[in-house]
Write a protein that holds these residues in place. Structure first.
Motif, PDB file in Angstrom:
ATOM      1  N   ASN A 134      19.634 132.336  65.840  1.00 55.69           N
ATOM      2  CA  ASN A 134      19.164 132.450  67.214  1.00 55.69           C
ATOM      3  C   ASN A 134      20.116 131.795  68.201  1.00 55.69           C
ATOM      4  O   ASN A 134      19.956 131.938  69.398  1.00 55.69           O
ATOM      5  CB  ASN A 134      17.787 131.816  67.346  1.00 55.69           C
ATOM      6  CG  ASN A 134      16.729 132.668  66.653  1.00 55.69           C
ATOM      7  OD1 ASN A 134      16.937 133.864  66.474  1.00 55.69           O
ATOM      8  ND2 ASN A 134      15.634 132.051  66.262  1.00 55.69           N
ATOM      9  N   GLY A 135      21.084 131.072  67.665  1.00 56.95           N
ATOM     10  CA  GLY A 135      21.979 130.323  68.535  1.00 56.95           C
ATOM     11  C   GLY A 135      22.711 131.192  69.529  1.00 56.95           C
ATOM     12  O   GLY A 135      22.936 130.797  70.667  1.00 56.95           O
ATOM     13  N   GLN A 136      23.042 132.419  69.101  1.00 56.07           N
ATOM     14  CA  GLN A 136      23.784 133.312  69.982  1.00 56.07           C
ATOM     15  C   GLN A 136      23.024 133.661  71.251  1.00 56.07           C
ATOM     16  O   GLN A 136      23.607 134.094  72.234  1.00 56.07           O
ATOM     17  CB  GLN A 136      24.122 134.590  69.225  1.00 56.07           C
ATOM     18  CG  GLN A 136      22.920 135.142  68.497  1.00 56.07           C
ATOM     19  CD  GLN A 136      23.157 136.509  67.898  1.00 56.07           C
ATOM     20  OE1 GLN A 136      23.945 137.277  68.406  1.00 56.07           O
ATOM     21  NE2 GLN A 136      22.473 136.789  66.799  1.00 56.07           N
ATOM     22  N   TYR A 137      21.703 133.505  71.219  1.00 57.98           N
ATOM     23  CA  TYR A 137      20.911 133.863  72.397  1.00 57.98           C
ATOM     24  C   TYR A 137      20.892 132.746  73.436  1.00 57.98           C
ATOM     25  O   TYR A 137      20.383 132.924  74.522  1.00 57.98           O
ATOM     26  CB  TYR A 137      19.456 134.154  72.009  1.00 57.98           C
ATOM     27  CG  TYR A 137      19.310 135.208  70.947  1.00 57.98           C
ATOM     28  CD1 TYR A 137      20.152 136.320  70.936  1.00 57.98           C
ATOM     29  CD2 TYR A 137      18.338 135.097  69.965  1.00 57.98           C
ATOM     30  CE1 TYR A 137      20.014 137.291  69.956  1.00 57.98           C
ATOM     31  CE2 TYR A 137      18.196 136.063  68.996  1.00 57.98           C
ATOM     32  CZ  TYR A 137      19.038 137.150  68.985  1.00 57.98           C
ATOM     33  OH  TYR A 137      18.908 138.100  68.027  1.00 57.98           O
ATOM     34  N   VAL A 138      21.383 131.578  73.066  1.00 56.98           N
ATOM     35  CA  VAL A 138      21.238 130.412  73.938  1.00 56.98           C
ATOM     36  C   VAL A 138      22.468 130.251  74.817  1.00 56.98           C
ATOM     37  O   VAL A 138      23.600 130.303  74.349  1.00 56.98           O
ATOM     38  CB  VAL A 138      21.017 129.137  73.085  1.00 56.98           C
ATOM     39  CG1 VAL A 138      20.942 127.910  73.984  1.00 56.98           C
ATOM     40  CG2 VAL A 138      19.746 129.279  72.271  1.00 56.98           C
ATOM     41  N   ASN A 139      22.207 130.093  76.094  1.00 52.81           N
ATOM     42  CA  ASN A 139      23.282 129.874  77.050  1.00 52.81           C
ATOM     43  C   ASN A 139      23.548 128.394  77.249  1.00 52.81           C
ATOM     44  O   ASN A 139      24.637 128.007  77.647  1.00 52.81           O
ATOM     45  CB  ASN A 139      22.895 130.483  78.401  1.00 52.81           C
ATOM     46  CG  ASN A 139      23.788 131.651  78.743  1.00 52.81           C
ATOM     47  OD1 ASN A 139      24.672 131.983  77.965  1.00 52.81           O
ATOM     48  ND2 ASN A 139      23.556 132.260  79.878  1.00 52.81           N
ATOM     49  N   GLY A 140      22.525 127.591  77.031  1.00 51.13           N
ATOM     50  CA  GLY A 140      22.706 126.163  77.227  1.00 51.13           C
ATOM     51  C   GLY A 140      21.400 125.417  77.082  1.00 51.13           C
ATOM     52  O   GLY A 140      20.324 126.019  76.986  1.00 51.13           O
ATOM     53  N   LEU A 141      21.513 124.124  76.996  1.00 52.33           N
ATOM     54  CA  LEU A 141      20.327 123.268  76.906  1.00 52.33           C
ATOM     55  C   LEU A 141      20.416 122.273  78.050  1.00 52.33           C
ATOM     56  O   LEU A 141      21.469 121.700  78.279  1.00 52.33           O
ATOM     57  CB  LEU A 141      20.325 122.501  75.584  1.00 52.33           C
ATOM     58  CG  LEU A 141      20.138 123.300  74.303  1.00 52.33           C
ATOM     59  CD1 LEU A 141      20.325 122.399  73.101  1.00 52.33           C
ATOM     60  CD2 LEU A 141      18.763 123.933  74.266  1.00 52.33           C
ATOM     61  N   VAL A 142      19.348 122.113  78.782  1.00 52.65           N
ATOM     62  CA  VAL A 142      19.383 121.129  79.865  1.00 52.65           C
ATOM     63  C   VAL A 142      18.127 120.273  79.829  1.00 52.65           C
ATOM     64  O   VAL A 142      17.074 120.716  79.335  1.00 52.65           O
ATOM     65  CB  VAL A 142      19.489 121.786  81.257  1.00 52.65           C
ATOM     66  CG1 VAL A 142      20.873 122.327  81.487  1.00 52.65           C
ATOM     67  CG2 VAL A 142      18.441 122.864  81.436  1.00 52.65           C
ATOM     68  N   ASN A 143      18.260 119.100  80.362  1.00 52.62           N
ATOM     69  CA  ASN A 143      17.093 118.231  80.487  1.00 52.62           C
ATOM     70  C   ASN A 143      16.596 118.277  81.916  1.00 52.62           C
ATOM     71  O   ASN A 143      17.357 118.131  82.861  1.00 52.62           O
ATOM     72  CB  ASN A 143      17.465 116.789  80.139  1.00 52.62           C
ATOM     73  CG  ASN A 143      17.671 116.647  78.647  1.00 52.62           C
ATOM     74  OD1 ASN A 143      16.890 117.176  77.860  1.00 52.62           O
ATOM     75  ND2 ASN A 143      18.735 115.960  78.271  1.00 52.62           N
ATOM     76  N   VAL A 144      15.299 118.561  82.033  1.00 57.98           N
ATOM     77  CA  VAL A 144      14.679 118.496  83.347  1.00 57.98           C
ATOM     78  C   VAL A 144      13.607 117.426  83.225  1.00 57.98           C
ATOM     79  O   VAL A 144      12.638 117.594  82.491  1.00 57.98           O
ATOM     80  CB  VAL A 144      14.061 119.843  83.734  1.00 57.98           C
ATOM     81  CG1 VAL A 144      13.428 119.735  85.113  1.00 57.98           C
ATOM     82  CG2 VAL A 144      15.095 120.939  83.718  1.00 57.98           C
ATOM     83  N   GLY A 145      13.770 116.331  83.939  1.00 62.05           N
ATOM     84  CA  GLY A 145      12.856 115.214  83.747  1.00 62.05           C
ATOM     85  C   GLY A 145      13.010 114.726  82.318  1.00 62.05           C
ATOM     86  O   GLY A 145      14.114 114.514  81.828  1.00 62.05           O
ATOM     87  N   ASP A 146      11.902 114.684  81.600  1.00 62.73           N
ATOM     88  CA  ASP A 146      12.019 114.266  80.205  1.00 62.73           C
ATOM     89  C   ASP A 146      11.853 115.443  79.259  1.00 62.73           C
ATOM     90  O   ASP A 146      11.706 115.301  78.068  1.00 62.73           O
ATOM     91  CB  ASP A 146      10.999 113.155  79.896  1.00 62.73           C
ATOM     92  CG  ASP A 146       9.606 113.557  80.328  1.00 62.73           C
ATOM     93  OD1 ASP A 146       9.475 114.677  80.899  1.00 62.73           O
ATOM     94  OD2 ASP A 146       8.659 112.791  80.102  1.00 62.73           O
TER      95      ASP A 146
END
Lengths: 168, 701
Positions: A134-146
């Motif tokens: 599934n990694g190919q579907y991910v553009n990025g990971l971000v933290n919003v708040g916690d």
């Protein structure tokens, strides 16, 4: 003339250049984000017409004001066990460019969550997912708040032909 | 002030092509020696407007050429000359030639004038040898190829417009006399504050190269003699070609300085090239815009159709107003009744509107038929056969897209009929037939389809020859026993041609298979029936439109599918005693004289919950590519017209499904693609399991 327009565009885009808006939704306790510009509308779940011999994550097709729109269950697409559809189940209708063709598709998710402005810099922070399906579907990971939000690449998630090759 | 004439080019071309079509069909109606004035007039009028238009737009090559045509027609019209077959042939050739010229101009290319010049010479020859005493004057002046050039100074007084005269018309008329070069003087033009729009400040100088005499010119200005200064004088030089007046006519406000330059180099230019626009920025821009208009095709709709549409939209608006009024009221028993009535009316309006909108795309098939008289005439002359062409049902309407695609296959079939079908007059007499063969084109509607028949009363298909040819080509085996119909079917196989000699009319061996493929691509079918010595008939069946399909709704488990009605042969309950199992999993039903393989739709489409017992289900027998299969369904639902929508647009191609549609309740339903389904089911050639070779005609009941 053209220079002029170019300048204007740059000016108006200036504010957004480092911040994009994302619509987020919930699925199996995780929060995912979509580029809000791709979202056409959000609908409740309705019965679909099954498409023969389609992969399991393609639930079928609906009539969206005269156009035939396929509905994709994102849980099944990501290999998460599906849950029965309830009143909160929503279909996010998106318009995506897939292999040079603009396609309108519906995504079944558990619930819609929020809209965030996320800076591009932050969004670009992609972990190495090379080994993951599934990694190919991910553009990025971000933290919003916690919370952590998974930003999806719709063009890849919805490119059905590629997935089928992988399955075959 | 200068008007960009190029915006009218497209209209001019469209009208000219229509005019040429009219000329052609009238010419074909003409029987030499028996011509009636009305026909000649129609031809003359068409030629005249082409000439006028092309003159206005500066296409001198066309106007010059049309001019000689017109002169001949004029003489015929005045009874000074009788039309011979030779004339008609020549006129037909010039129609073709004009068409080529106009096409080239439309594509902004240099037209090839060799043919035009040859034809023109022939015309001039005919006109030159006119000997009828009464026409001496005319004949002389027209035969006189040396033309004289007049200089005409035309200086209208300011009040010219108030007398109701329009100089442009006069200039146009002047232009019809011959090649004209125009200079406009605008020195008298005052400042904008003093400019009265109803006063004329311009004056002109024309150089007219014509074969007409001064009197003809004077006639044009007869009405304005008192309102303008007119000086007509003959110029010394005798031109044998046209000055390059074209673009000057376009913008009459050309600078005088430029004029003098042009004049000085207006050495005789061959008439032919002068009108082709000099490549410039402007013309390249024009080319671009023209390209755009070329790709967007237009459709001519009768005003009555548009009017009825407007009426219907009006009704729809009224209904909508009524409904929204009901929506604002409190819901009571009575409002619900009113609401129901309103909705019923809305349904009615919508249906009417839909039918009428579809009708806009419908055109009478005469658009296709009209090209055949010429084709038949030319081919029959080439083949030395006498042919009468009958056209029936020309007013039968069908979708424009379908029409455009059906025309080539039809041309092919007609050529075939003429070349292979009809015999030479000698053979026909020997066979005791009328020496004149008949080819009939017939179109009619039959249950949501249009049927086009191409019949000839020729020798029919030679089954022996086809058979031996097919064996030679390895299409069938020597010991194969085939019925006459099956042999006739062979001609639709790729790479099949029985013509002993390859002619340029037909017989290249590419053909019938392409015809069939093209027609099948339109969801249609083509069949042939033939009797030796009596003739053959090709029958084309097509859906009226590509956007709507007559469908049979069927149920499989909880799913609703649509089977195109055109492919359904019959629907029946299965008599279980007649089913036998072939191999591991193929059930075959013996139906009268055939074995019909049974295709279980739920199996192929992977649906659970369908009825699996054969005796409780229904079988829909469908035919595709001449192969019959039975599709097993749970139940038959309604028959209805469905609007075809693309599933591929937002999804991808699905095997066995040709598209989708939206049912009355808003649900999506998928349309079954029969030939795709057969492929999916793994049946290779279901038709080969036929029990008897003789195909019974009554099966298709």
């Amino acid at each position: 003339m053209s220079e002029h327009i170019g300048l204007n565009q740059q000016l108006s885009l200036g504010k957004q250049q480092d911040e994009n808006q994302y619509l987020t939704f919930l699925m199996a306790g995780e929060e995912y984000g979509l580029d809000i510009l791709a979202v056409q509308e959000i609908r409740g779940w309705e019965d679909v017409t099954a498409i023969p011999n389609a992969p399991d994550f393609v639930k079928g097709a609906i009539n969206l004001r005269g156009t035939i729109v396929p509905i994709i269950d994102l849980r099944l697409r990501f290999g998460i066990a599906s849950i029965s559809y309830g009143p909160l189940t929503v279909v996010i209708v998106v318009s995506v460019q897939i292999r040079e063709q603009q396609k309108v598709m519906g995504l079944v998710v558990d619930a819609v969550s929020d809209v965030y402005s996320i800076s591009e810099e932050k969004a670009k922070d992609v972990p190495d997912f090379q080994d993951s399906d599934n990694g190919q579907y991910v553009n990025g990971l971000v933290n919003v708040g916690d919370k952590m939000v998974v930003l999806l690449s719709l063009a890849k998630v919805l490119d059905l032909s590629a997935k089928q090759v992988a399955q075959g | 002030m200068s008007i960009d004439l190029s915006q009218f080019f497209e209209v001019f071309f469209e009208e000219s092509f229509e005019g040429l079509d009219a000329m052609e069909s009238e010419l074909l109606n003409l029987e030499p020696g028996k011509e009636d004035n009305e026909t000649i007039n129609t031809i003359f009028r068409a030629a005249h407007s082409i000439k006028g238009g092309s003159g206005t737009f500066g296409f001198t090559s066309v106007s010059d050429f049309t001019h000689v045509l017109e002169t001949l027609l004029d003489q015929v019209r005045d009874g000074q000359r009788t039309l011979t077959t030779e004339h008609v042939n020549l006129l037909l050739k010039s129609v073709d030639c004009l068409r080529t010229l106009l096409r080239a101009l439309q594509a902004e290319q240099q037209p090839d004038l060799t043919e035009a010049n040859e034809l023109r010479e022939k015309f001039e020859e005919i006109l030159g040898i006119a000997e009828t005493p009464t026409t001496v004057a005319v004949a002389e002046s027209t035969a006189d190829v040396t033309k004289s050039t007049y200089q005409i100074d035309f200086k209208p007084k300011p009040h010219l417009f108030k007398t109701g005269n329009e100089p442009l018309y006069m200039i146009g008329e002047l232009g019809e006399l011959g090649e004209i070069e125009t200079q406009a003087f605008h020195d008298a033009l005052p400042d904008i504050e003093q400019l009265h729009p109803d006063e004329c400040f311009l004056s002109w100088r024309f150089f007219l190269t014509t074969d007409k005499d001064q009197k003809a010119i004077e006639e044009i200005f007869e009405w304005v003699e008192d309102d303008a200064e007119i000086i007509i004088g003959i110029c010394g030089g005798i031109f044998d070609g046209a000055p390059k007046a074209a673009e000057q006519q376009n913008n009459e406000e050309q600078e005088v300085i430029e004029q003098t330059e042009k004049q000085s180099d207006s050495s005789p230019v061959p008439a032919v090239v002068s009108n082709v626009a000099v490549p410039s920025k402007e013309s390249s821009k024009k080319a671009e815009s023209q390209k755009n208009t070329e790709t967007s095709t237009s459709i001519r709709v009768g005003i009555d159709k548009v009017d009825s549409l407007i009426n219907m939209v009006g009704e729809l608006v009224i209904t909508q107003a009524m409904l929204s009024q009901i929506g604002e009221q409190e819901i009571t028993e009575s409002t619900i009744t009113a609401l129901q009535e309103g909705l019923a009316q809305l349904a009615h309006n919508t249906r009417d509107l839909q039918e009428n909108v579809m009708r806009i795309r419908m055109l009478p098939i005469s658009f296709v038929f009209s090209r055949f008289p010429r084709l038949v005439r030319d081919i029959s002359q080439k083949l030395n056969k006498q042919v009468e062409l009958k056209l029936l049902g020309e007013q039968t309407e069908l979708d424009k897209t379908v029409m455009e695609k059906i025309s080539d296959p039809m041309v092919h079939l007609v050529r075939n009929s003429l070349d292979h079908g009809l015999e030479t007059p000698e053979k026909r007499i020997a066979a005791g037939k009328d020496p004149v063969g008949t080819v009939t084109l017939n179109a009619f509607h039959q249950g949501g389809n249009i049927v086009i028949e191409i019949m000839d009363d020729g020798q029919g298909l030679n089954t022996e020859k086809i058979r031996s040819k097919a064996i030679a080509n390895g299409l069938i085996q020597e010991h194969d026993e085939l019925s006459a119909d099956e042999i006739n079917e062979l001609i639709f196989l790729p790479g099949f041609s029985t013509a002993d000699e390859v002619s340029d009319i037909s017989g290249r061996g590419v053909g019938m298979d392409v015809v069939r493929r093209n027609i099948q691509a339109l969801n249609g079918s083509v069949e042939v029936a033939s009797a030796k010595g009596v003739g053959s008939t090709f029958t084309i069946r097509l859906p009226l439109t590509l956007a709507i399909l007559d469908g049979q709704l069927v149920q499989v488990a909880q799913h609703t599918y649509i089977i195109p009605l055109i492919s359904i042969v019959e629907s029946l309950q299965i008599d279980i005693t007649k089913v036998s199992r072939v191999g591991k999993d193929l059930d075959v039903l013996r139906l009268r004289d055939e074995y019909i393989p049974i295709v279980r739709l739920y199996e192929i489409f992977n649906h659970k919950g369908a009825i699996e017992e054969l005796d409780k289900t229904l079988l829909v027998v469908v035919e595709s590519d001449n192969h019959k299969v039975g599709i097993l369904v749970d139940d038959l639902l309604a028959q209805q017209q469905v609007v075809i929508k693309s599933l591929e647009a937002n999804y991808q191609k699905v095997d066995g499904i040709s598209g989708a549609t939206i049912l009355g309740d808003g649900r999506v339903s998928l349309i079954v693609d029969i030939s795709g389904l057969i492929k999916l089911s793994g049946l290779k050639r279901p038709g080969t399991q036929e029990l008897l070779v003789e195909q019974q005609g009554n099966e298709v009941a």
